[in-house]
Design an enzyme around this catalytic site. Structure first.
Site, PDB file in Angstrom:
ATOM      1  N   ASP A   1       0.886  -1.162   0.000  1.00  0.00           N
ATOM      2  CA  ASP A   1       0.000   0.000   0.000  1.00  0.00           C
ATOM      3  C   ASP A   1       0.925   1.213   0.000  1.00  0.00           C
ATOM      4  O   ASP A   1       1.442   1.602   1.044  1.00  0.00           O
ATOM      5  CB  ASP A   1      -0.890  -0.026   1.241  1.00  0.00           C
ATOM      6  CG  ASP A   1      -1.843   1.157   1.309  1.00  0.00           C
ATOM      7  OD1 ASP A   1      -1.889   1.965   0.358  1.00  0.00           O
ATOM      8  OD2 ASP A   1      -2.537   1.280   2.338  1.00  0.00           O
TER       9      ASP A   1
ATOM     10  N   GLU B   1      -1.247  -1.577  -4.746  1.00  0.00           N
ATOM     11  CA  GLU B   1      -2.490  -0.832  -4.850  1.00  0.00           C
ATOM     12  C   GLU B   1      -2.363   0.213  -5.950  1.00  0.00           C
ATOM     13  O   GLU B   1      -1.384   0.947  -6.014  1.00  0.00           O
ATOM     14  CB  GLU B   1      -2.823  -0.162  -3.511  1.00  0.00           C
ATOM     15  CG  GLU B   1      -4.210   0.427  -3.486  1.00  0.00           C
ATOM     16  CD  GLU B   1      -4.594   0.907  -2.105  1.00  0.00           C
ATOM     17  OE1 GLU B   1      -4.318   2.077  -1.798  1.00  0.00           O
ATOM     18  OE2 GLU B   1      -5.164   0.103  -1.343  1.00  0.00           O
TER      19      GLU B   1
ATOM     20  N   ASP C   1      -2.205   1.033   7.461  1.00  0.00           N
ATOM     21  CA  ASP C   1      -1.478   0.878   6.199  1.00  0.00           C
ATOM     22  C   ASP C   1      -0.911  -0.526   6.042  1.00  0.00           C
ATOM     23  O   ASP C   1      -0.721  -1.005   4.933  1.00  0.00           O
ATOM     24  CB  ASP C   1      -0.347   1.911   6.101  1.00  0.00           C
ATOM     25  CG  ASP C   1      -0.897   3.330   6.072  1.00  0.00           C
ATOM     26  OD1 ASP C   1      -1.614   3.647   5.114  1.00  0.00           O
ATOM     27  OD2 ASP C   1      -0.624   4.093   7.009  1.00  0.00           O
TER      28      ASP C   1
END
Length: 159
Positions: free
Chosen positions: A26, A85, A157
């Site tokens: 991420d 992502e 996260d």
């Protein structure tokens, strides 16, 4: 390091036979989350996870830190696949640029490590993990806790 050179199709095929190790990222220029999971016959197991806290220094220094630390994670865990992502629409153009730069260094780290790279939108990740593409971050954390049978909640996260 040159890692596995399996195609995405090969990684999916192997998931039903052998354990497949995935490094998910991420990206962010201040905090980048990452997690390594093994998938074997549909069962998921957390191998390791964490966050890269690049801080508030110069952007080039933060990007170098993200690149180096993701490279180290890839060397340590030798993933069969790298999941990243995909960009989303940011509130302002500068935020979108910064996110794109963090994604770029994550892509470079993946390319150097060698496994195939797959990209997923935040909504796809949320839908896959929670069943709802508009899930809140806390819902993702709760779902990851359940899916991986963890004893503690991961950082936002990291999850």
């Amino acid at each position: 390091m040159t890692g596995g050179s399996a195609s995405p199709e090969e990684v999916r095929r192997r998931a039903g036979e052998d354990a497949v190790r995935v490094l998910g990222v991420d990206p962010g220029t201040v905090i980048t989350g990452w997690g390594v999971i093994d998938c074997h016959r549909g069962q998921l197991r957390r191998v390791d996870s964490g966050t890269i806290r690049a801080g508030r220094g110069s952007l080039p220094a933060r990007l170098a830190m993200i690149y180096a630390e993701l490279g180290e994670v890839a060397r340590k865990h030798a993933p069969d696949a790298f999941s990243l992502e995909r960009n989303f629409l940011a509130r302002n153009v500068q935020s979108a640029f910064r996110l794109g730069e963090a994604r770029g260094v994550a892509m470079a780290a993946a390319a150097l490590a060698g496994p195939p790279l797959s990209e997923y939108t935040p909504a796809t990740v949320k839908k896959t993990v929670t069943g709802h593409g508009g899930a809140r971050k806390s819902q993702v954390q709760d779902a990851v806790l359940r899916l991986l049978a963890l004893s503690h909640r991961l950082a936002v996260d990291e999850a």
